[in-house]
Design a protein around this motif. Sequence first.
Motif, PDB file in Angstrom:
ATOM      1  N   LYS A 117      11.274  21.902  48.388  1.00  0.00           N
ATOM      2  CA  LYS A 117      10.221  22.894  48.610  1.00  0.00           C
ATOM      3  C   LYS A 117      10.494  23.681  49.878  1.00  0.00           C
ATOM      4  O   LYS A 117      11.135  23.189  50.824  1.00  0.00           O
ATOM      5  CB  LYS A 117       8.851  22.230  48.671  1.00  0.00           C
ATOM      6  N   PHE A 118       9.981  24.871  49.910  1.00  0.00           N
ATOM      7  CA  PHE A 118      10.150  25.775  51.045  1.00  0.00           C
ATOM      8  C   PHE A 118       9.525  25.183  52.303  1.00  0.00           C
ATOM      9  O   PHE A 118       8.417  24.661  52.279  1.00  0.00           O
ATOM     10  CB  PHE A 118       9.498  27.122  50.712  1.00  0.00           C
ATOM     11  N   ALA A 119      10.277  25.303  53.422  1.00  0.00           N
ATOM     12  CA  ALA A 119       9.745  24.840  54.710  1.00  0.00           C
ATOM     13  C   ALA A 119       9.733  25.957  55.742  1.00  0.00           C
ATOM     14  O   ALA A 119       8.721  26.185  56.402  1.00  0.00           O
ATOM     15  CB  ALA A 119      10.564  23.660  55.236  1.00  0.00           C
ATOM     16  N   GLU A 120      10.860  26.695  55.881  1.00  0.00           N
ATOM     17  CA  GLU A 120      10.937  27.716  56.926  1.00  0.00           C
ATOM     18  C   GLU A 120      12.011  28.735  56.565  1.00  0.00           C
ATOM     19  O   GLU A 120      13.063  28.381  56.018  1.00  0.00           O
ATOM     20  CB  GLU A 120      11.285  27.068  58.269  1.00  0.00           C
ATOM     21  N   TYR A 121      11.740  30.001  56.863  1.00  0.00           N
ATOM     22  CA  TYR A 121      12.694  31.072  56.603  1.00  0.00           C
ATOM     23  C   TYR A 121      12.725  32.015  57.790  1.00  0.00           C
ATOM     24  O   TYR A 121      11.707  32.580  58.176  1.00  0.00           O
ATOM     25  CB  TYR A 121      12.288  31.829  55.330  1.00  0.00           C
ATOM     26  N   THR A 122      13.907  32.158  58.378  1.00  0.00           N
ATOM     27  CA  THR A 122      14.132  33.141  59.437  1.00  0.00           C
ATOM     28  C   THR A 122      15.119  34.162  58.891  1.00  0.00           C
ATOM     29  O   THR A 122      16.303  33.838  58.721  1.00  0.00           O
ATOM     30  CB  THR A 122      14.708  32.481  60.707  1.00  0.00           C
ATOM     31  N   PRO A 123      14.663  35.376  58.551  1.00  0.00           N
ATOM     32  CA  PRO A 123      15.549  36.365  57.942  1.00  0.00           C
ATOM     33  C   PRO A 123      16.827  36.561  58.743  1.00  0.00           C
ATOM     34  O   PRO A 123      16.817  36.575  59.974  1.00  0.00           O
ATOM     35  CB  PRO A 123      14.689  37.632  57.925  1.00  0.00           C
ATOM     36  N   LYS A 124      17.937  36.673  58.003  1.00  0.00           N
ATOM     37  CA  LYS A 124      19.292  36.883  58.544  1.00  0.00           C
ATOM     38  C   LYS A 124      19.837  35.658  59.268  1.00  0.00           C
ATOM     39  O   LYS A 124      20.975  35.682  59.751  1.00  0.00           O
ATOM     40  CB  LYS A 124      19.352  38.092  59.499  1.00  0.00           C
ATOM     41  N   VAL A 125      19.041  34.588  59.352  1.00  0.00           N
ATOM     42  CA  VAL A 125      19.490  33.397  60.085  1.00  0.00           C
ATOM     43  C   VAL A 125      19.617  32.196  59.152  1.00  0.00           C
ATOM     44  O   VAL A 125      20.714  31.685  58.920  1.00  0.00           O
ATOM     45  CB  VAL A 125      18.547  33.067  61.263  1.00  0.00           C
TER      46      VAL A 125
END
Length: 508
Positions: free
Chosen positions: A193-201
Amino acid sequence: MKFSATIKALGLTAAVALAPMTASGAQAAGTLTTAVAIDPGSWDPIDTFLVDWSSAANNIFDGLTARGADMKLKPGLATSWEFLDNNSRIRFKLRQNVKFHNGEPFNAEAVKFTFDRLLGEEGRKGPQQSNYNSIDHVEVVDDSTVDFVMKQPDPVLLTKLAGYGGMIVPPKYIQEKGDAYFNMNPVGTGPFKFAEYTPKVSLTLEAFPEHWGGAPKLDKVVTRFISEANTQVAELQAGRIDVATLIPFGLAPTVEKSPNLSLISITGPTVVALRLNTKEGITKDVNVRKALIMGIDRDAIIKAVLLGHAKPIASFQSDLSFGYDPSMKPLPFDLAKAKQMLQQAKVPAGAPVRIDFRGNDATFREVAQAAAGFLQALGLKPSLQPHEPPVLLNDIIPNGKTGEAWHNAWGGWTFDYDNTAYLMYHSGEKWNPYDNDPKLNALLEKQRTMYDVKEREKVLQEIARYVADQALEIPLYNQNTLYGVNKRVKNFDAPSDRRFRFTETTVE
């Protein structure tokens, strides 16, 4: 120009300095870190066609069907399916007691919502809708049964449902949060499951213990976005990533010799060709096109430029593709015969052959330089014209502005020749700017109406033989899928199409 001189000019012996392996960068136990080249920018299944999306999101979402690294189609969120009403209706029995990551129940309404959305206004904004236009609509039969009512036959549909746009999404969550929020905070029924998203990272996923297929053995999966291949390899050597998906062919021996790393090189979906301008110039003549094929030593290019991590092809598909004909053999390299054919066609010495290619593809630049060396040995005058990929793909090719030849690399995660051949050879298609062949059109359309697997395979093989006879392209090679993997990773089932599923994978 001798081939050895061509290869020397390519600078293949240049060394690349890489960071040494260090223990300090190792990941915490239970966390697997991978690297892909591109951040898709949205995690909604209907927003993308990128393989790098699926490398991560294949762990977040499930489809009605599933396909593992063994290439075999199997039940996913549907436990079974049957064709009804002369194949105009497909009935799916759905898996029960399945939950989305937010606790929302998976059921027939979720399937209907997913495909109403995909085939409606929201789906029209993205690239996936056209893959599912054979579906008219989805009907709910009961809470665990749905019918797909078809506009037309689609023999590849069951495979399509195993990935990308056909992944099932949660109705209530999307209706409450909105599409923009869902893009950045995805919810599915998958093993992570999704936890964290930092775009481009990076994107971080956590294990979903309640997954219907059983809890994954990893605690977390981190996907880092690293566009430079050399950087991926350096991070792999430093122990900061566990799986690298960008391994330059020139660095494959370096990875292979590293004591803590393994190099995995397997047959993949990507095939590479020089498509030919059949409308203008010397390549208008089919015998000239065949001479160009015979005048390029594809085996030598595979050995010198790709270091053996590819195989020659006779048609524009890998041997994993449905429709592949093992009896087809590439035209042999025969420089003398090729010269004779050009003379018989009255091709003047020094006739120009321009090759348009993607300027950002360093490997193909070397391939194109080697091919140009062979064309020069034929007495022709080759030139190389690099383009920015969007310009080549959206202007030069579809508008018929190419020279005599152009670079075409194609994957096709369905591993079905239809998804290549129809787009490449049917008149009016974006990737076919020059040909309108009624016989070929008819064959391409015929196989799309057939659910009989054996009969359809015969037609696809007939298409491949016809294309080869017309020499519409110079088939170069089927490129291997390369992975660099830290040896602490166990039970890594390497998929040819880079669609990872990490349920059974562990790290030490």
